[in-house]
Design a protein around this motif. Structure first.
Motif, mmCIF file in Angstrom:
data_model
loop_
_atom_site.group_PDB
_atom_site.id
_atom_site.type_symbol
_atom_site.label_atom_id
_atom_site.label_comp_id
_atom_site.label_asym_id
_atom_site.label_seq_id
_atom_site.Cartn_x
_atom_site.Cartn_y
_atom_site.Cartn_z
ATOM 1 N N UNK A 59 0.826 -1.214 0.000
ATOM 2 C CA UNK A 59 0.000 0.000 0.000
ATOM 3 C C UNK A 59 0.863 1.269 0.000
ATOM 4 N N UNK A 60 2.187 1.103 0.168
ATOM 5 C CA UNK A 60 3.109 2.230 0.122
ATOM 6 C C UNK A 60 4.015 2.185 -1.113
ATOM 7 N N UNK A 61 3.860 1.183 -1.979
ATOM 8 C CA UNK A 61 4.674 1.115 -3.199
ATOM 9 C C UNK A 61 3.830 0.630 -4.379
ATOM 10 N N UNK A 62 3.753 -0.656 -4.676
ATOM 11 C CA UNK A 62 3.017 -1.113 -5.866
ATOM 12 C C UNK A 62 1.572 -0.625 -5.907
ATOM 13 N N UNK A 63 0.908 -0.589 -4.782
ATOM 14 C CA UNK A 63 -0.497 -0.144 -4.692
ATOM 15 C C UNK A 63 -0.572 1.098 -3.817
ATOM 16 N N UNK A 64 0.285 2.041 -4.071
ATOM 17 C CA UNK A 64 0.460 3.179 -3.168
ATOM 18 C C UNK A 64 -0.824 3.942 -2.867
ATOM 19 N N UNK A 65 -0.931 4.334 -1.625
ATOM 20 C CA UNK A 65 -2.003 5.203 -1.142
ATOM 21 C C UNK A 65 -1.441 6.569 -0.766
ATOM 22 N N UNK A 66 -0.132 6.757 -1.002
ATOM 23 C CA UNK A 66 0.546 7.992 -0.604
ATOM 24 C C UNK A 66 0.535 9.006 -1.740
ATOM 25 N N UNK A 67 0.428 10.283 -1.369
ATOM 26 C CA UNK A 67 0.479 11.346 -2.371
ATOM 27 C C UNK A 67 1.056 12.612 -1.740
ATOM 28 N N UNK A 68 1.443 13.528 -2.602
ATOM 29 C CA UNK A 68 1.974 14.815 -2.155
ATOM 30 C C UNK A 68 1.658 15.860 -3.219
ATOM 31 N N UNK A 69 1.473 17.098 -2.792
ATOM 32 C CA UNK A 69 1.244 18.208 -3.713
ATOM 33 C C UNK A 69 2.416 19.174 -3.572
ATOM 34 N N UNK A 70 3.266 19.209 -4.591
ATOM 35 C CA UNK A 70 4.440 20.087 -4.596
ATOM 36 C C UNK A 70 4.013 21.427 -5.185
ATOM 37 N N UNK A 71 4.258 22.512 -4.424
ATOM 38 C CA UNK A 71 3.841 23.843 -4.851
ATOM 39 C C UNK A 71 5.053 24.763 -4.980
ATOM 40 N N UNK A 72 4.950 25.787 -5.828
ATOM 41 C CA UNK A 72 6.085 26.692 -6.027
ATOM 42 C C UNK A 72 6.397 27.552 -4.803
ATOM 43 N N UNK A 73 5.411 27.797 -3.953
ATOM 44 C CA UNK A 73 5.647 28.696 -2.821
ATOM 45 C C UNK A 73 5.496 28.014 -1.467
ATOM 46 N N UNK A 74 5.389 26.686 -1.452
ATOM 47 C CA UNK A 74 5.218 25.971 -0.191
ATOM 48 C C UNK A 74 6.531 25.468 0.373
ATOM 49 N N UNK A 75 6.491 24.951 1.600
ATOM 50 C CA UNK A 75 7.673 24.369 2.225
ATOM 51 C C UNK A 75 8.055 23.063 1.553
ATOM 52 N N UNK A 76 7.056 22.344 1.010
ATOM 53 C CA UNK A 76 7.279 21.069 0.345
ATOM 54 C C UNK A 76 8.053 20.095 1.230
ATOM 55 N N UNK A 77 7.607 20.017 2.471
ATOM 56 C CA UNK A 77 8.184 19.060 3.418
ATOM 57 C C UNK A 77 7.105 18.028 3.719
ATOM 58 N N UNK A 78 7.413 16.769 3.374
ATOM 59 C CA UNK A 78 6.426 15.707 3.483
ATOM 60 C C UNK A 78 6.938 14.576 4.369
ATOM 61 N N UNK A 79 6.420 14.458 5.593
ATOM 62 C CA UNK A 79 6.761 13.315 6.437
ATOM 63 C C UNK A 79 5.822 12.147 6.115
ATOM 64 N N UNK A 80 6.363 10.947 6.079
ATOM 65 C CA UNK A 80 5.561 9.762 5.842
ATOM 66 C C UNK A 80 5.778 8.809 7.019
ATOM 67 N N UNK A 81 4.681 8.526 7.750
ATOM 68 C CA UNK A 81 4.716 7.627 8.898
ATOM 69 C C UNK A 81 4.006 6.340 8.505
ATOM 70 N N UNK A 82 4.768 5.351 8.093
ATOM 71 C CA UNK A 82 4.215 4.093 7.590
ATOM 72 C C UNK A 82 4.010 3.114 8.739
ATOM 73 N N UNK A 83 3.002 2.252 8.580
ATOM 74 C CA UNK A 83 2.746 1.233 9.599
ATOM 75 C C UNK A 83 2.626 -0.138 8.911
ATOM 76 N N UNK A 84 2.986 -1.185 9.648
ATOM 77 C CA UNK A 84 3.001 -2.513 9.056
ATOM 78 C C UNK A 84 1.609 -3.107 8.885
ATOM 79 N N UNK A 85 0.637 -2.687 9.630
ATOM 80 C CA UNK A 85 -0.727 -3.254 9.528
ATOM 81 C C UNK A 85 -1.629 -2.387 8.706
#
Length: 134
Positions: free
Chosen positions: A108-134
């Protein structure tokens, strides 16, 4: 001789725009952290693939739970992969023992990813990802 000189000149001028301090148009610095079950991922890979337009992909190494790269602005699907050695597991099929590893990040974090991000020209563009095994 002239062809060789032209090739050298093209290589020199072609490499001038490749410095790490200059961004290509539409590209923005992105950084963040990646944890798995509350612990930083020691080594892995993160990939931002444009979810609109041409589907370009940009990737970087994850080292000690952190990553940095440049990504084209807009929405991206994010995939994260990592592997680890299995203690006490060896592959003896070729006659030479080699420790075996496993890809441990759920699909769910790679082949069938549920993760996304929106990169903006004026944003901090800092994306933390806290993955869980279940």
């Amino acid at each position: 001789m002239r062809r060789n000189l032209a090739l050298v000149v093209c290589l020199i001028f072609g490499s001038l725009g490749c410095g790490s301090n200059s961004s290509a148009p539409g590209m923005h610095p992105v950084k963040g952290t990646v944890t798995f079950d509350g612990k930083p991922i020691e080594t892995g890979r993160i990939l931002f693939r444009q979810s609109e337009g041409d589907g370009q992909a940009f990737s970087a190494e994850i080292v000690d739970g952190s990553y940095e790269l440049e990504v084209k602005e807009g929405p991206s699907d994010v995939t994260i992969t990592a592997s680890r050695l299995l203690p006490g597991k060896f592959d003896n099929s070729n006659g030479t023992p080699e420790q075996m590893g496993e890809m441990y990040i759920p699909s769910k974090y790679n082949r069938k990813t549920e993760l996304s991000a929106l990169v903006t020209p004026d944003g901090e563009n800092e994306f933390p990802f806290d993955l869980i095994s279940k």
